[in-house]
Structures are given as C-alpha cells and as structure tokens.
Design a protein around this motif. Structure first.
Motif, PDB file in Angstrom:
ATOM      1  N   GLY A  85       0.816  -1.216   0.000  1.00 58.98           N
ATOM      2  CA  GLY A  85       0.000   0.000   0.000  1.00 58.98           C
ATOM      3  C   GLY A  85       0.844   1.257   0.000  1.00 58.98           C
ATOM      4  O   GLY A  85       0.534   2.231  -0.698  1.00 58.98           O
ATOM      5  N   GLU A  86       1.964   1.245   0.763  1.00 61.28           N
ATOM      6  CA  GLU A  86       2.847   2.415   0.832  1.00 61.28           C
ATOM      7  C   GLU A  86       3.444   2.756  -0.531  1.00 61.28           C
ATOM      8  O   GLU A  86       3.424   3.914  -0.954  1.00 61.28           O
ATOM      9  N   ASP A 124       0.872   3.897  -3.154  1.00 53.82           N
ATOM     10  CA  ASP A 124       0.514   5.291  -2.888  1.00 53.82           C
ATOM     11  C   ASP A 124       1.636   6.230  -3.344  1.00 53.82           C
ATOM     12  O   ASP A 124       1.378   7.296  -3.912  1.00 53.82           O
ATOM     13  N   GLY A 133      -2.654   4.289  -5.738  1.00 51.56           N
ATOM     14  CA  GLY A 133      -3.295   3.692  -4.571  1.00 51.56           C
ATOM     15  C   GLY A 133      -4.647   3.065  -4.849  1.00 51.56           C
ATOM     16  O   GLY A 133      -5.186   2.342  -4.008  1.00 51.56           O
ATOM     17  N   ASN A 134      -5.191   3.278  -6.057  1.00 53.81           N
ATOM     18  CA  ASN A 134      -6.537   2.770  -6.367  1.00 53.81           C
ATOM     19  C   ASN A 134      -6.522   1.627  -7.384  1.00 53.81           C
ATOM     20  O   ASN A 134      -7.568   1.281  -7.942  1.00 53.81           O
ATOM     21  N   HIS A 152      -4.961  -1.568  -6.840  1.00 52.02           N
ATOM     22  CA  HIS A 152      -4.486  -2.807  -6.214  1.00 52.02           C
ATOM     23  C   HIS A 152      -4.975  -4.060  -6.949  1.00 52.02           C
ATOM     24  O   HIS A 152      -4.218  -5.017  -7.154  1.00 52.02           O
TER      25      HIS A 152
END
Length: 357
Positions: free
Chosen positions: A118-119, A122, A127-128, A130
């Motif tokens: 996630g880090e 981002d 981040g959208n 995944h």
C-alpha cells in the motif's frame, strides 16, 4: 560516495574491444545518475555490471562501501540488494498490481507485506489499482507498478534500463519528471539508462555521456550542454555545428574571428596559444544564432523543422559553412530564402581544428 565505479572494464569473449573501457564515476546517496549515448556504446552493459549480471574484467564497483565487483571479486546479483526496472516492465500478467508489487516481499509477515504494498503504490500515485491486472492498466501505469515493485524491498540502489522506451514521446518526458519526484520522495539512489536526451535532462542529477565503451563526461545537464568536455559530447548533446575560427589577442582583448563576425567580450575564451596559430573550431549552438534582419551576415535557409513555438533552421552562409538557429515560429521563411543572422555566444567552446576542415 554511495556508488563508486573506478576504471571499470567489461570484455565479452570474441570481441577485440571491451564493451566498457576504463569507466569511472560516482553517485552520492539519494542522487539519480543517467547514462546516455548511442546504441552499442556500452551503457546497458555497464548497468548490468553494476547489477551483478556481468563480471568486471578490470577496475571495481563499490556499493555502500562494499566491494561488489572487481577482477577477483564478484558478489552475486541476488546478494547486492539492487532493484531493477526493465524496458518491458516484466510484470506478471496473471497477478494483479498488488500481488506484482508483493512478489519480492515474501520474507515479510502478511500484514507487513500488505502495508508495504500500500505504501509504495501510494508513493507512485496508484493507490486505487491494487486489484487491477496489467492488461487493465495504461503503459504509464504499468511502468509505475514496475517501479513500485522495484522499490518495495527497499533496495540500496535502483537500476532502470530504458523504462520509458515503449511509451509515446509526450508521455516519456512527463513520466520522467514524475519518476524523478517519486525517487526523490523515496530517498532512492538510482542509475538510469536511456538514449533520449530529454528524459536524461528531466530525471538526472548527474548525466554521463558514453561512446564506444568510454565515458566522455559525467556532469550536470547544464555543463554537458554549455561546457562539453569532448567534441563527441558537444556533437551529441543538443543542436549545433562546428565552425572554423581564429583566436587572436588584440591588446587586452581576446577576439574569436568567425564567418559570423568577431566574438568579443568572452570571459571563458581560451588563449590564442591553446591552438597552433590560434586556429580552431568553435561550437555554435542553435540558441547562439539570432535571426536579425538588420544583421550584415546573411544565410540561406536549407532546411526547416517546425517545433510548435519555434522553427529549427539549418542555414548556409555565403562562405559555404552551415549553422543552425532556433527562430520563433511566426518567422516562417521559405526554403532558399536569405535571412540576416548574428551570433550571441555566452559560452565559447573550442576544439582543435579537424584535419581537412
């Protein structure tokens, strides 16, 4: 220095000349270096040697004060903690973005692995995505997933081999700026290979120009353009030509005589004694030549290339010499037309006159 390369040589069996020949340069922690040069100049071989994919036949590579390559030492690639981003991204088509990024994090517990994924997603502005698969992403998004995957294990050094070459021209330069921001935000030290000057200028703190296995200059972009160390660098970087010149000392002033007139008030001009008889070639960039209808020197337009806000004119002087000039695009002159030009040279760069010139 974080990465130090000293007199590195790489030689392939069956070839008379080394692919990398006596190359030396260094990078500080957090710096981005770029290797640029024509195809076959040795830049990718050098990158592979840093990665541990090629053996050093001479010289050394030191990473974070650890000797990783020399004629007698070779730390395997998997032990160097180096991340790589390839030209084709090498994403797994059957894995979504998150699982692609997590591929090199199997040593972490599941919760930490998910947090790190996630880090970095981002960090690269994805981040959208995944759960999206590579074929559902644009070329630029795929490139950033590949970058996130390389950054995820927190490598000591990141290597990027022509990562934008599959993208269209406009996207390449924009993405280079974005990637620079990402690498700086991550505090990453990176070495980047490209053949595109605009990419190199957009992303690099230091840029190295290579030719036939040798590193001609390792410097900032401004210095490469305005203070090239060799004739090859001067010719390879930017648009320009070499014009015959004669340097003469007239009283307290050094004057450079050219077909475009005399260049004077030169702070960085070499002394006449630097060349036999003061005869040399002077580098004239396209931005050193100014279109001026009132100028006494006239030149005929041989070629013109429209660049949107400007034309790049190739001009032939009455002496037969050729120069280039950037001219605002509303000055739309016809091929064969004669226009007035003058020289405004802030950085006088001279080289020995070529034989037969």
């Amino acid at each position: 220095m974080f990465l130090d390369i000293s007199q590195l040589g790489v030689h392939y069996a069956g070839r008379s000349k080394p692919a990398v020949d006596g190359v030396s340069f260094s990078l500080q922690a957090g710096e981005i270096g770029v290797l640029i040069g024509p195809s076959g100049c040795g830049k990718t071989t050098l990158l592979r040697a840093v990665a541990g994919l090629e053996h050093a036949g001479a010289g050394s590579i030191t990473l974070a004060r650890q000797l990783v390559s020399s004629a007698t030492v070779h730390i395997p690639a998997e032990s160097r903690r180096i991340g790589m981003v390839f030209q084709d991204y090498a994403l797994f088509p059957h894995l979504d973005a998150a699982h692609n990024v997590a591929f090199g994090l199997t040593h972490l517990p599941a919760a930490q692995r998910q947090q790190r994924v996630g880090e970095v997603l981002d960090l690269v502005g994805l981040g959208n995505v995944h759960k999206r698969f590579p074929h559902e992403l644009s070329g630029g998004q795929q490139q950033r997933v590949a970058l996130a995957r390389a950054l995820a294990p927190q490598p000591r050094l990141l290597l990027l081999d022509e990562p934008f070459s599959n993208l269209d021209v406009d996207l390449r330069e924009r993405l280079a700026h974005e990637v620079r921001g990402i690498l700086k935000a991550a505090g990453a030290t990176a070495l980047f290979v490209t053949h595109d000057q605009l990419e190199a200028f957009a992303i690099g703190d230091r840029i190295g120009v290579m030719h036939q296995g040798r590193l001609h200059q390792w410097d900032e972009a401004y210095a490469l353009y305005h203070r090239p160390a060799t004739r090859f660098v001067a010719d390879f970087i930017g648009h320009g030509v070499f014009a015959q010149a004669h340097i003469e000392q007239l009283g307290d002033e050094v004057v450079v005589h050219t077909a475009l007139g005399d260049l004077t008030d030169m702070l960085e001009c070499p002394l006449p004694g630097a060349y036999a008889g003061g005869l040399c070639d002077v580098l004239l960039r396209a931005d050193d030549i100014v279109h001026d209808d009132n100028a006494p020197v006239k030149a005929q337009i041989q070629r013109k290339a429209f660049r949107g806000s400007e034309f790049l004119y190739t001009l032939k002087l009455q002496t037969g010499e050729t120069v280039m000039a950037h001219v605002p695009s509303h000055h739309n002159h016809a091929l064969g037309e004669w226009i007035g030009i003058r020289a405004e040279v802030d950085h006088v760069v001279t080289f020995p006159r070529e034989t037969g010139a």
